[in-house]
Design a protein around this motif. Structure first.
Motif, PDB file in Angstrom:
ATOM      1  N   TYR A 133     -18.090 -56.583 -55.777  1.00  0.00           N
ATOM      2  CA  TYR A 133     -17.078 -57.642 -55.767  1.00  0.00           C
ATOM      3  C   TYR A 133     -17.478 -58.754 -56.721  1.00  0.00           C
ATOM      4  CZ  TYR A 133     -13.987 -61.364 -54.094  1.00  0.00           C
ATOM      5  OH  TYR A 133     -13.056 -62.362 -54.022  1.00  0.00           O
ATOM      6  N   ALA A 135     -16.238 -62.593 -57.635  1.00  0.00           N
ATOM      7  CA  ALA A 135     -15.350 -63.692 -57.229  1.00  0.00           C
ATOM      8  C   ALA A 135     -14.518 -64.160 -58.423  1.00  0.00           C
ATOM      9  CB  ALA A 135     -16.173 -64.862 -56.686  1.00  0.00           C
ATOM     10  N   ASP A 152     -16.852 -66.603 -49.939  1.00  0.00           N
ATOM     11  CA  ASP A 152     -15.797 -65.681 -50.380  1.00  0.00           C
ATOM     12  C   ASP A 152     -16.400 -64.310 -50.706  1.00  0.00           C
ATOM     13  OD1 ASP A 152     -13.069 -65.056 -51.633  1.00  0.00           O
ATOM     14  OD2 ASP A 152     -14.392 -64.784 -53.353  1.00  0.00           O
ATOM     15  N   ALA A 156     -15.855 -60.747 -48.706  1.00  0.00           N
ATOM     16  CA  ALA A 156     -15.325 -59.580 -49.422  1.00  0.00           C
ATOM     17  C   ALA A 156     -16.256 -58.374 -49.288  1.00  0.00           C
ATOM     18  CB  ALA A 156     -15.103 -59.918 -50.893  1.00  0.00           C
TER      19      ALA A 156
END
Ligand code: B16
Ligand code: MG
Length: 214
Positions: A133, A135, A152, A156
């Motif tokens: 992931y 951001a 965040d 995720a």
């Protein structure tokens, strides 16, 4: 035990902290704004507009919102021009090996960069696909030193913050990691990164055995 590594980009995986500095310096020189490496330390990990505000405050210059927008865009154009020349050879030593070893241990890998150019830069560096992931800085409400971007990424990756290790070269970034409730590894001067749980001269010194039990 740690289940995820969450990396900052500029100054951790590659030397773009220098590239950002040179782009700001080019714009500042053109505008007659006093700006040096000492002021630049405060810009590390700070987003584009907030960086410009720091430069203007230091220079004692007050500008309209439109004028600030134009200066920020000019700096970004210089930066984008510079990173077009980036290749995988610009990765700091040890980065590919660390990403491979972490993957082999089943750790999740995330990126928490304040840069809106992060995804493009990762592609240039040839490691875009290695992350579970990345951001999107444009969609994060509060910039570092607030913890939003690290939280965040953890969400995720579906890893609790307490099981994440954040890796940062900037004081604002180390504060953000600690506010997120994660372990923080600082890269750089320990005096500038005093909140970190451990500090290394460079990412090449990151020993998975020391931070993540095998
Ligand atoms: P951009 P990081 C940060 O990236 C840099 O440290 C900081 O100097 C820069 O101003 C910021 O990204 C924004 O970058 O203008 O490309 O959106 O260290 O969080 O990876
Ligand atoms: Mg950084």
């Amino acid at each position: 035990p740690a289940q995820a590594l969450i990396f900052d980009l500029d100054g951790v995986l590659t030397d773009t902290a220098q590239t950002h500095y040179r782009a700001w310096k080019r714009m500042a020189d053109e505008e007659g704004l006093p700006f040096d490496r000492h002021v630049n330390e405060q810009l590390k990990g700070v987003d584009r507009m907030a960086s410009l505000e720091i430069i203007l405050r230091h220079a004692g210059r007050v500008l309209s919102a439109e004028a600030k927008q134009a200066l920020a865009e000019r700096k970004n154009a210089y930066y984008v021009e510079a990173i077009a020349a980036v290749t995988p050879a610009d990765l700091f030593p040890g980065v590919e090996r660390l990403l491979e070893q972490a993957r082999a241990r089943g750790l999740k890998l995330g990126l928490a960069s304040a840069s809106r150019n992060a995804a493009a830069l990762l592609e240039r560096l040839g490691i875009g696909r290695r992350f579970d992931y990345i951001a999107d800085a444009a969609r994060i409400a509060r910039a570092k030193p607030e913890p939003d971007i690290f939280l965040d990424v953890a969400a995720a990756l579906a890893v609790p913050p307490a099981q994440c290790i954040g890796i940062e070269d900037a004081a604002a970034g180390v504060i953000a990691i600690k506010r997120a409730g994660m372990a923080a590894v600082g890269i750089g001067d320990p005096a500038a990164l005093s909140g970190a749980d451990a500090c290394l001269d460079a990412i090449a010194g990151f020993d998975l055995d020391a931070f993540v039990s095998p």
